[in-house]
Design a protein around this motif. Structure first.
Motif, short mmCIF file in Angstrom:
data_model
loop_
_atom_site.label_atom_id
_atom_site.label_comp_id
_atom_site.label_asym_id
_atom_site.label_seq_id
_atom_site.Cartn_x
_atom_site.Cartn_y
_atom_site.Cartn_z
N TYR A 1 0.83 -1.21 0.00
CA TYR A 1 0.00 0.00 0.00
C TYR A 1 0.86 1.26 0.00
O TYR A 1 0.56 2.23 -0.70
CB TYR A 1 -0.94 0.00 1.21
CG TYR A 1 -1.93 1.15 1.21
CD1 TYR A 1 -3.15 1.03 0.54
CD2 TYR A 1 -1.65 2.34 1.88
CE1 TYR A 1 -4.07 2.08 0.53
CE2 TYR A 1 -2.57 3.40 1.86
CZ TYR A 1 -3.75 3.26 1.19
OH TYR A 1 -4.66 4.30 1.17
N GLU A 2 1.93 1.26 0.76
CA GLU A 2 2.79 2.45 0.85
C GLU A 2 3.43 2.77 -0.50
O GLU A 2 3.59 3.93 -0.87
CB GLU A 2 3.86 2.27 1.94
CG GLU A 2 3.36 2.52 3.34
CD GLU A 2 2.72 3.91 3.50
OE1 GLU A 2 3.36 4.92 3.11
OE2 GLU A 2 1.58 3.99 3.97
N TYR A 3 3.82 1.72 -1.23
CA TYR A 3 4.41 1.91 -2.56
C TYR A 3 3.38 2.55 -3.50
O TYR A 3 3.70 3.52 -4.21
CB TYR A 3 4.88 0.57 -3.11
CG TYR A 3 5.39 0.64 -4.53
CD1 TYR A 3 6.68 1.09 -4.81
CD2 TYR A 3 4.58 0.27 -5.61
CE1 TYR A 3 7.16 1.16 -6.11
CE2 TYR A 3 5.05 0.33 -6.91
CZ TYR A 3 6.33 0.78 -7.15
OH TYR A 3 6.79 0.84 -8.45
N ILE A 4 2.16 2.02 -3.47
CA ILE A 4 1.10 2.58 -4.31
C ILE A 4 0.82 4.03 -3.92
O ILE A 4 0.59 4.90 -4.77
CB ILE A 4 -0.18 1.73 -4.20
CG1 ILE A 4 0.08 0.28 -4.66
CG2 ILE A 4 -1.33 2.35 -5.00
CD1 ILE A 4 0.49 0.13 -6.10
N LYS A 5 0.84 4.29 -2.63
CA LYS A 5 0.60 5.66 -2.13
C LYS A 5 1.66 6.61 -2.69
O LYS A 5 1.35 7.71 -3.16
CB LYS A 5 0.62 5.65 -0.60
CG LYS A 5 0.34 7.01 0.05
CD LYS A 5 0.14 6.82 1.56
CE LYS A 5 -0.14 8.13 2.26
NZ LYS A 5 1.08 8.91 2.52
N GLN A 6 2.93 6.18 -2.65
CA GLN A 6 4.01 7.02 -3.19
C GLN A 6 3.83 7.26 -4.69
O GLN A 6 4.06 8.37 -5.19
CB GLN A 6 5.36 6.35 -2.92
CG GLN A 6 5.79 6.40 -1.47
CD GLN A 6 7.05 5.59 -1.22
OE1 GLN A 6 7.69 5.10 -2.15
NE2 GLN A 6 7.41 5.43 0.05
N PRO B 1 1.70 16.44 -2.87
CA PRO B 1 1.28 15.06 -2.62
C PRO B 1 -0.04 14.95 -1.86
O PRO B 1 -0.70 13.91 -1.93
CB PRO B 1 2.44 14.48 -1.80
CG PRO B 1 3.21 15.64 -1.29
CD PRO B 1 3.01 16.74 -2.27
N LYS B 2 -0.44 16.01 -1.18
CA LYS B 2 -1.69 15.95 -0.41
C LYS B 2 -2.92 15.84 -1.32
O LYS B 2 -4.00 15.48 -0.86
CB LYS B 2 -1.81 17.18 0.50
CG LYS B 2 -0.82 17.19 1.65
CD LYS B 2 -1.20 18.20 2.73
CE LYS B 2 -1.03 19.64 2.29
NZ LYS B 2 0.39 20.01 2.07
N VAL B 3 -2.74 16.18 -2.60
CA VAL B 3 -3.86 16.04 -3.54
C VAL B 3 -4.25 14.56 -3.70
O VAL B 3 -5.40 14.23 -3.99
CB VAL B 3 -3.52 16.67 -4.91
CG1 VAL B 3 -4.68 16.52 -5.90
CG2 VAL B 3 -3.19 18.15 -4.73
N ALA B 4 -3.26 13.69 -3.50
CA ALA B 4 -3.52 12.24 -3.56
C ALA B 4 -4.19 11.81 -2.25
O ALA B 4 -3.55 11.30 -1.33
CB ALA B 4 -2.23 11.46 -3.79
N ILE C 1 -8.31 8.46 -3.35
CA ILE C 1 -7.61 8.24 -4.63
C ILE C 1 -6.65 7.06 -4.51
O ILE C 1 -6.61 6.17 -5.37
CB ILE C 1 -6.86 9.52 -5.07
CG1 ILE C 1 -7.87 10.60 -5.50
CG2 ILE C 1 -5.88 9.22 -6.19
CD1 ILE C 1 -7.25 11.96 -5.75
N VAL C 2 -5.87 7.03 -3.44
CA VAL C 2 -4.90 5.94 -3.24
C VAL C 2 -5.61 4.60 -3.12
O VAL C 2 -5.20 3.61 -3.72
CB VAL C 2 -4.02 6.21 -1.99
CG1 VAL C 2 -3.08 5.03 -1.75
CG2 VAL C 2 -3.22 7.50 -2.16
N ASP C 3 -6.70 4.57 -2.36
CA ASP C 3 -7.47 3.33 -2.19
C ASP C 3 -7.98 2.81 -3.52
O ASP C 3 -7.98 1.60 -3.79
CB ASP C 3 -8.66 3.55 -1.25
CG ASP C 3 -8.24 3.70 0.21
OD1 ASP C 3 -7.06 3.44 0.52
OD2 ASP C 3 -9.10 4.08 1.03
#
Length: 254
Positions: A134-139, A148-151, A155-157
């Motif tokens: 999940y952290e990789y996808i978040k990055q 980065p706060k726009v993500a 959106i990440v989920d």
């Protein structure tokens, strides 16, 4: 974006407003909500916004390519009954818009691209190998934006769910490979349709030189920059994006 989708035959789409039709083409990991600001703004100025759900995850695998999607958009134009439309696409959506314009120039009154693939191979070339991370996808999602706060978590989920769905992942990779193979550098000089290029100056996915190359190769294009902006200008700086696009439409009388 709380709008009800119309479902007619093979098409499922959002429609808002009356007037000159603007068909919006979302990106590979994008959705209809990415264009919320455009959808809310332009109907007040005589434009009808239409956002079809592109059948990226439902096409037969052997037909999961940019050309099939461009033909789908042409069929959608025929379906809504308008002789000429404006196409607006981000990322893969821009690429689909470019190819649709090449194949069916008589249907396209104007083309708008932002963070578009079609020239720069790395734009679509990177897969998501760490599917469960999940952290990789978040990055990766955060890297799309200057801020980065726009993500948001939402959106990440959504991206995380997509790359962990085997059917969607296979088609994501198929369409990405198709986009890499389908470089349009040789086609662009023969595409005279008026084109508006709006680009983030800090786009990491399709860097600024890609926008400059599009501008150089397209015979009738205007290039606009947005500072402190990444790959999805219409999400990160929605007011500025709308202002630039509206100015272009008025100046070109489209």
């Amino acid at each position: 974006m709380a709008h009800e989708l119309k479902k007619e035959g093979k098409f499922s789409y959002l429609e808002k407003g009356e007037g000159t039709p603007v068909i919006i083409l979302h990106g590979l990991m994008g959705g209809l909500s990415n264009f919320e600001a455009v959808t809310e703004y332009f109907p007040d100025f005589g434009y009808k916004i239409l956002i079809p759900e592109l059948p990226i995850y439902t096409m037969p695998l052997l037909k999961t390519n940019v050309k099939t999607l461009a033909v789908y958009v042409s069929d959608f134009i025929d379906h809504i009954g308008d002789e000429q439309v404006i196409l607006l696409g981000n990322s893969l959506g821009g690429h689909i818009g470019l190819l649709c314009t090449k194949l069916y120039p008589e249907k396209i009154k104007g083309l708008v691209i932002t963070g578009s693939s079609g020239l720069y191979e790395s734009a679509m070339g990177e897969s998501y190998p760490k599917r469960g991370d999940y952290e990789y996808i978040k990055q990766k999602a955060e890297n799309v934006f200057y801020d980065p706060k726009v993500a948001t978590k939402e959106i990440v989920d959504e991206v995380y769910a997509t790359v962990n769905d085997r059917n969607k992942l296979i088609r994501t990779l198929a369409i990405a490979k198709s986009a890499i193979r389908h470089n349009m550098a040789k086609d662009l000089p023969n595409m005279p349709n008026p084109t508006c290029i709006i680009w983030g100056k800090n786009d990491n996915v399709t860097p600024p030189n890609v926008a400059e190359e599009f501008h150089e190769l397209l015979p009738d294009s205007n290039l606009y920059w947005i500072d402190k902006c990444g790959h999805a200008a219409m999400m990160e700086h929605p007011d500025r994006f709308n202002e630039l696009l509206h100015t272009w439409l008025k100046e070109r009388q489209i």
